[in-house]
Design a protein around this motif. Structure first.
Motif, PDB file in Angstrom:
ATOM      1  N   PHE A  57       0.832  -1.204   0.000  1.00  0.00           N
ATOM      2  CA  PHE A  57       0.000   0.000   0.000  1.00  0.00           C
ATOM      3  C   PHE A  57       0.872   1.261   0.000  1.00  0.00           C
ATOM      4  CE2 PHE A  57      -3.512  -2.493   2.379  1.00  0.00           C
ATOM      5  CZ  PHE A  57      -4.032  -2.961   1.186  1.00  0.00           C
ATOM      6  N   THR A  58       1.940   1.236   0.783  1.00  0.00           N
ATOM      7  CA  THR A  58       2.841   2.393   0.858  1.00  0.00           C
ATOM      8  C   THR A  58       3.514   2.630  -0.491  1.00  0.00           C
ATOM      9  OG1 THR A  58       3.205   2.015   3.216  1.00  0.00           O
ATOM     10  CG2 THR A  58       4.845   3.355   2.064  1.00  0.00           C
ATOM     11  N   ASN A  59       4.005   1.568  -1.118  1.00  0.00           N
ATOM     12  CA  ASN A  59       4.635   1.707  -2.435  1.00  0.00           C
ATOM     13  C   ASN A  59       3.627   2.135  -3.492  1.00  0.00           C
ATOM     14  OD1 ASN A  59       7.271   1.148  -1.749  1.00  0.00           O
ATOM     15  ND2 ASN A  59       7.009  -1.046  -1.989  1.00  0.00           N
ATOM     16  N   SER A  60       2.439   1.574  -3.442  1.00  0.00           N
ATOM     17  CA  SER A  60       1.389   1.934  -4.391  1.00  0.00           C
ATOM     18  C   SER A  60       1.103   3.434  -4.312  1.00  0.00           C
ATOM     19  CB  SER A  60       0.117   1.133  -4.096  1.00  0.00           C
ATOM     20  OG  SER A  60      -0.928   1.545  -4.936  1.00  0.00           O
ATOM     21  N   ARG A  61       0.959   3.919  -3.102  1.00  0.00           N
ATOM     22  CA  ARG A  61       0.694   5.353  -2.902  1.00  0.00           C
ATOM     23  C   ARG A  61       1.834   6.194  -3.476  1.00  0.00           C
ATOM     24  NH1 ARG A  61       0.000   6.967   3.171  1.00  0.00           N
ATOM     25  NH2 ARG A  61       2.168   6.375   3.069  1.00  0.00           N
ATOM     26  N   LYS A  62       3.066   5.763  -3.244  1.00  0.00           N
ATOM     27  CA  LYS A  62       4.243   6.486  -3.751  1.00  0.00           C
ATOM     28  C   LYS A  62       4.224   6.540  -5.284  1.00  0.00           C
ATOM     29  CE  LYS A  62       8.186   4.344  -3.977  1.00  0.00           C
ATOM     30  NZ  LYS A  62       9.428   3.630  -3.628  1.00  0.00           N
ATOM     31  N   TYR A  63       3.893   5.427  -5.923  1.00  0.00           N
ATOM     32  CA  TYR A  63       3.894   5.381  -7.387  1.00  0.00           C
ATOM     33  C   TYR A  63       2.710   6.127  -7.999  1.00  0.00           C
ATOM     34  CZ  TYR A  63       7.660   1.961  -7.163  1.00  0.00           C
ATOM     35  OH  TYR A  63       8.846   1.325  -6.925  1.00  0.00           O
TER      36      TYR A  63
END
Length: 123
Positions: free
Chosen positions: A64-70
């Motif tokens: 979720f954290t990486n998804s938000r970043k991308y």
């Protein structure tokens, strides 16, 4: 604008909560263009939801954290998708995760969790 068929199939499968299948679909087209961080963000959101459904909270939090970043650079809209709505959903997901790194599968299945219905709006 015309988008890859897998993108539309992803939206359908996501709305049916078939997250593993979502991952397979988007990975297929993302592998052709790994610079497409939008697809990578959607892919990681689906993987995060799949991890959560199995009780892997640490994996879900990471995805979720990486998804938000991308996805953040594609705000507010991209490929006719309300990216701001997706980002808000990811924030809700992160806030709903338990503090533990893992929970039993049965507990994950019974836990209330945010939901999102994706739709691609044609201009």
């Amino acid at each position: 604008m015309s988008y890859p068929e897998q993108y539309h199939q992803f939206i359908e499968l996501f709305n049916k909560k078939e997250y593993y299948e979502c991952h397979d679909l988007l990975e297929e087209i993302w592998m052709e263009d790994k610079s497409n961080k939008f697809l990578q963000g959607l892919l990681q959101m689906a993987v995060g939801l799949y991890h959560f459904s199995g009780g892997n909270i640490k994996g879900a939090r990471w995805m979720f954290t990486n998804s938000r970043k991308y996805l953040t650079p594609y705000s507010p809209r991209y490929w006719d998708l309300d990216v701001d709505e997706v980002l808000s959903y990811l924030e809700d997901c992160l806030n709903a995760l338990p503090l533990e790194d893992a929970i039993p599968y049965t507990e994950a299945k019974m836990m209330p969790f945010p939901s999102l219905h994706l739709k691609v709006d044609q201009p």
